[in-house]
Design an enzyme around this catalytic site. Structure first.
Site, mmCIF file in Angstrom:
data_model
loop_
_atom_site.group_PDB
_atom_site.id
_atom_site.type_symbol
_atom_site.label_atom_id
_atom_site.label_comp_id
_atom_site.label_asym_id
_atom_site.label_seq_id
_atom_site.Cartn_x
_atom_site.Cartn_y
_atom_site.Cartn_z
ATOM 1 N N ASP A 46 11.963 46.069 28.137
ATOM 2 C CA ASP A 46 12.972 47.130 28.111
ATOM 3 C C ASP A 46 12.504 48.338 27.302
ATOM 4 O O ASP A 46 12.577 49.478 27.761
ATOM 5 C CB ASP A 46 14.283 46.599 27.502
ATOM 6 C CG ASP A 46 15.023 45.661 28.434
ATOM 7 O OD1 ASP A 46 15.012 45.902 29.651
ATOM 8 O OD2 ASP A 46 15.606 44.683 27.946
ATOM 9 N N GLN A 49 9.886 51.052 31.789
ATOM 10 C CA GLN A 49 11.222 51.562 31.452
ATOM 11 C C GLN A 49 11.166 52.503 30.238
ATOM 12 O O GLN A 49 11.827 53.535 30.244
ATOM 13 C CB GLN A 49 12.166 50.392 31.160
ATOM 14 C CG GLN A 49 12.434 49.497 32.362
ATOM 15 C CD GLN A 49 13.696 48.696 32.165
ATOM 16 O OE1 GLN A 49 14.785 49.105 32.579
ATOM 17 N NE2 GLN A 49 13.566 47.548 31.527
ATOM 18 N N ALA A 102 27.840 43.369 36.550
ATOM 19 C CA ALA A 102 28.121 42.039 37.100
ATOM 20 C C ALA A 102 29.302 41.436 36.354
ATOM 21 O O ALA A 102 29.654 41.877 35.257
ATOM 22 C CB ALA A 102 26.880 41.148 36.971
ATOM 23 N N ASP A 104 19.403 36.263 26.561
ATOM 24 C CA ASP A 104 19.503 37.674 26.913
ATOM 25 C C ASP A 104 20.882 38.230 26.553
ATOM 26 O O ASP A 104 21.896 37.533 26.660
ATOM 27 C CB ASP A 104 19.257 37.814 28.429
ATOM 28 C CG ASP A 104 19.376 39.239 28.910
ATOM 29 O OD1 ASP A 104 18.534 40.064 28.519
ATOM 30 O OD2 ASP A 104 20.325 39.533 29.674
ATOM 31 N N GLU A 133 18.544 38.053 21.874
ATOM 32 C CA GLU A 133 18.337 39.502 21.941
ATOM 33 C C GLU A 133 19.636 40.212 21.557
ATOM 34 O O GLU A 133 20.541 40.366 22.377
ATOM 35 C CB GLU A 133 17.916 39.918 23.356
ATOM 36 C CG GLU A 133 17.699 41.419 23.486
ATOM 37 C CD GLU A 133 18.015 41.970 24.882
ATOM 38 O OE1 GLU A 133 17.473 43.022 25.238
ATOM 39 O OE2 GLU A 133 18.831 41.339 25.591
ATOM 40 N N GLY A 186 13.194 41.147 5.597
ATOM 41 C CA GLY A 186 13.417 41.322 4.167
ATOM 42 C C GLY A 186 14.552 40.478 3.638
ATOM 43 O O GLY A 186 14.660 40.255 2.422
ATOM 44 N N SER A 220 18.100 35.947 41.835
ATOM 45 C CA SER A 220 18.787 37.077 41.212
ATOM 46 C C SER A 220 19.005 38.188 42.233
ATOM 47 O O SER A 220 18.202 38.383 43.140
ATOM 48 C CB SER A 220 17.959 37.594 40.029
ATOM 49 O OG SER A 220 18.436 38.834 39.551
ATOM 50 N N VAL A 221 20.100 38.941 42.059
ATOM 51 C CA VAL A 221 20.367 40.101 42.907
ATOM 52 C C VAL A 221 19.327 41.185 42.656
ATOM 53 O O VAL A 221 18.890 41.875 43.574
ATOM 54 C CB VAL A 221 21.791 40.630 42.643
ATOM 55 C CG1 VAL A 221 22.029 41.937 43.393
ATOM 56 C CG2 VAL A 221 22.829 39.577 43.040
#
Length: 659
Positions: free
Chosen positions: A576, A581, A435, A468, A493, A562, A326-327
């Site tokens: 997150d 964070q 990205a 993700d 997510e 519910g 990954s970057v």
């Protein structure tokens, strides 16, 4: 199976014929045969059909020994069939559908031809490979070999590596398997008394055997017997044995996955990756935002050392960080998806070792699938970072080009697009500016992602998915990726804004949870979703002592639990919202109150790494007790909820059905 070569073969002018068949459809006591128009193939009688053999390493490839056919046979018609391995039930044989297949026997030209006839069960195409060799040399010692009744030594499936596809995926020698059949998942028939790594140990009896007359049977009492071992020991042995078989099956499927029809591959994968019982799932997020810094570059090793704590906690599944290069060091700006050695969390060897250890402790590994976007590792002619390579799997040529994308793989209108893509973003797709946004409507993109995900399962051993940033692409694509892999379960997510007014968070969050339910339905219910609605309402209720928030207008829990608890994953914080964070943190002093809620209510509870491993023994022990209470109470994922009181400072609820 007993295979013999005819000794007169050396004197016959003709050709040596070998058959190779890709067939994943056999049962444990069955084998593949070739039946055809010549006497050597049974003259269309299953009793005389020519047998093929396989091994765990090469299945579903079946291969025969060499068969001599005289040159005057010319055109030979044949069909593949499946029948009992010992040939005891020819009338019950299953024939491949379609028309007869055929091949020509090469005419003699001084040297005996070697012909390999290859096909796939149920498909009409036949591949013929021919090479010349002196007749005597071609037979050699092979004509003298005998195969035992328990198995057969076959020929190498690829002639001297010709057309093998790739070195790592080549089909090797069909080695002798003693005491068990080799087809599919091997089943209970594998429990034999043969030696070898998969045989089950016999145990001596420690029981007193009393006959019907009430007298002690001394002979039986001192006779070792598998029927007299403790039930718990037998269950443990069976479980360990099945784990060994599943590991072998994964390895086998990994080697042939690029040469099998995806439908057959998925059917076999589902045999070894069972669907999770969501009523029993307790998920642990196995990292935080800073975990890549820990463990000297080997976070996987840190997790592995804490498996014992996870067992004590009652964890069934652990969500691991994004595994690819990954970057960004956290893994959420992936580039070279097959490159697992480029991850800041550790290398591929360490990851595979962790997953293996998790499986040995009955814990599933959940992979973080980051596919909304992908960072290019090269620039195009205009300086845009939109060129992607497959770097990381060069040792397996059959994967060549799978992830080699260009600007065509990016959604139209994106800053990184070169205008050659097929589709604009969907109407409700969220934008990710850091990205290039991937065009999931592109069939080539879809196929590449499915291949990568199946590789993660078969190479690494991942069992389930966490998707993700799913608001960046349509829900139906998530459903497609689940159907084209074989996860035990999956979760997405979908983090969207909740409703606020001048007084803060609104009591009614029906639109927020309706969006989540719509997304789940959009996946064809193939994927669950994190219940952000419950998190938002719950943390507001405990922060301000407003427990009235925990009951909606219909007397039900106000979150997704519910409405659709079977597909709702509840949580307190993640990398997150919490960690360093802290984008939307749960009140620190109320975390245990939060866990008391989600671990006693329906849904699928998720626990955050920090709360167990970084917040001290008190928090860990309290969470352990809450999980134990959930287990002992038998709270199912869809437990009924009867809220008896929900006012400012009191919440009283009955969960589950009375006995």
């Amino acid at each position: 199976w007993l295979y013999r070569f005819s000794r007169f073969a050396m004197a016959v002018q003709g050709a040596l014929i070998k058959f190779q068949v890709q067939c994943p459809s056999t049962k444990p006591d069955e084998a593949v045969f070739v039946c055809g128009s010549v006497p050597q193939l049974g003259s269309w009688s299953p009793q005389g059909a020519f047998p093929l053999a396989t091994t765990p390493k090469v299945f579903p490839l079946w291969a025969s020994e060499s068969l001599v056919l005289p040159a005057d046979c010319e055109q030979v018609e044949f069909k593949v069939l499946i029948q009992k391995a010992d040939g005891s039930a020819p009338d019950a044989a299953t024939w491949a559908g379609g028309e007869n297949q055929s091949f020509e026997v090469p005419k003699s030209s001084g040297k005996q031809a070697q012909v390999t006839v290859s096909c796939v069960w149920g498909e009409p195409e036949v591949t013929i490979r021919t090479k010349k060799a002196a007749a005597a040399a071609a037979m050699g010692d092979a004509a003298k070999e005998k195969a035992s009744a328990g198995g057969a030594k076959g020929e190498a499936a690829a002639d001297d590596g010709e057309d093998a596809g790739e070195s790592a995926d080549q089909v090797g020698e069909l080695k002798k398997i003693v005491g068990r059949h080799t087809s599919r998942a091997f089943g209970m028939g594998s429990f034999s008394h043969s030696s070898g790594p998969l045989s089950m140990p016999r145990k001596s009896s420690r029981h007193l055997c009393i006959g019907n007359d009430g007298m002690l049977n001394t002979e039986m009492s001192r006779t070792p017997s598998l029927m007299l071992v403790e039930v718990e020991d037998l269950e443990s042995d069976c479980k360990a044995h099945k784990a060994q078989i599943d590991a072998l099956e994964r390895e086998k499927l990994n080697e042939v996955q690029r040469r099998m029809p995806s439908g057959s591959l998925l059917a076999n994968m589902k045999e070894i990756i069972a669907a999770a019982d969501l009523s029993n799932v307790v998920l642990l997020q196995g990292f935080n935002w800073e975990s890549w810094r820990a463990g000297g570059g080997d976070w996987y090793g840190v997790v592995k050392k804490n498996i014992g704590v996870m067992k004590t906690l009652g964890v069934t599944d652990i969500w691991l960080p994004p595994p690819s290069q990954s970057v960004a060091p956290q893994g959420y700006l992936p580039s070279q998806l097959f490159n697992l050695d480029g991850s800041k969390y550790g290398n591929r060897e360490s990851l595979e070792g962790l997953v293996k250890a998790l499986h040995e402790n009955d814990i599933r590994a959940v992979a973080d699938i980051v596919i909304n976007h992908r960072c290019g590792d090269k620039q195009d002619g205009e300086g845009r970072w939109n060129q992607f390579t497959t770097t990381g799997i060069e040792h397996r040529p059959s994967f060549a080009g799978v992830m080699d994308w260009g600007g065509w793989a990016i959604t139209l209108g994106d800053n990184f697009s070169d205008g050659t893509g097929e589709n604009h973003p969907g109407q409700f797709d969220g934008k990710f500016d850091a990205a290039p946004d991937i065009d999931h409507g592109n069939k080539r993109v879809q196929e590449s992602i499915c291949i990568w995900m199946r590789w993660l399962q078969l190479q690494v051993g991942f069992d389930a998915w966490r998707f993700d940033f799913v608001k960046g692409y349509a829900a139906n694509f998530v459903g497609h990726y689940c159907k084209k892999s074989a996860p035990a379960w999956a979760v997405g997510e979908l983090w969207c804004d909740m409703a606020y007014d001048d007084n803060g968070l609104c009591h009614n969050q029906d639109k927020h949870r309706q969006d989540t339910v719509n997304w789940i339905n959009g996946t064809d219910k193939e994927c669950t979703a994190f219940d952000f609605t419950t998190k938002g309402v719950l943390q507001e209720a405990v922060r301000n002592c407003e427990y009235w928030r925990l009951r909606d207008s219909n007397g039900k829990p106000p979150g997704v639990i519910g409405w659709m608890p079977t597909h709702a994953v509840t949580f307190i914080d993640n990398h997150d919202t919490g960690s360093t964070q802290r984008h939307w943190p749960f009140p620190d002093d109320k975390v245990l109150v939060g866990y008391a809620y989600i671990l006693t209510h329906p849904g699928i509870p998720s626990i955050f790494w920090d709360h167990v491993f970084d917040w001290g023994e008190h928090h860990r022990s309290q969470i352990v007790e809450l999980v134990r209470a959930r287990r002992e109470s038998g709270i199912p994922v869809d437990a009924p909820v009867n809220i008896q009181c929900a006012d400012a400072d009191l919440y009283l609820v009955e969960v589950g059905s009375p006995p």
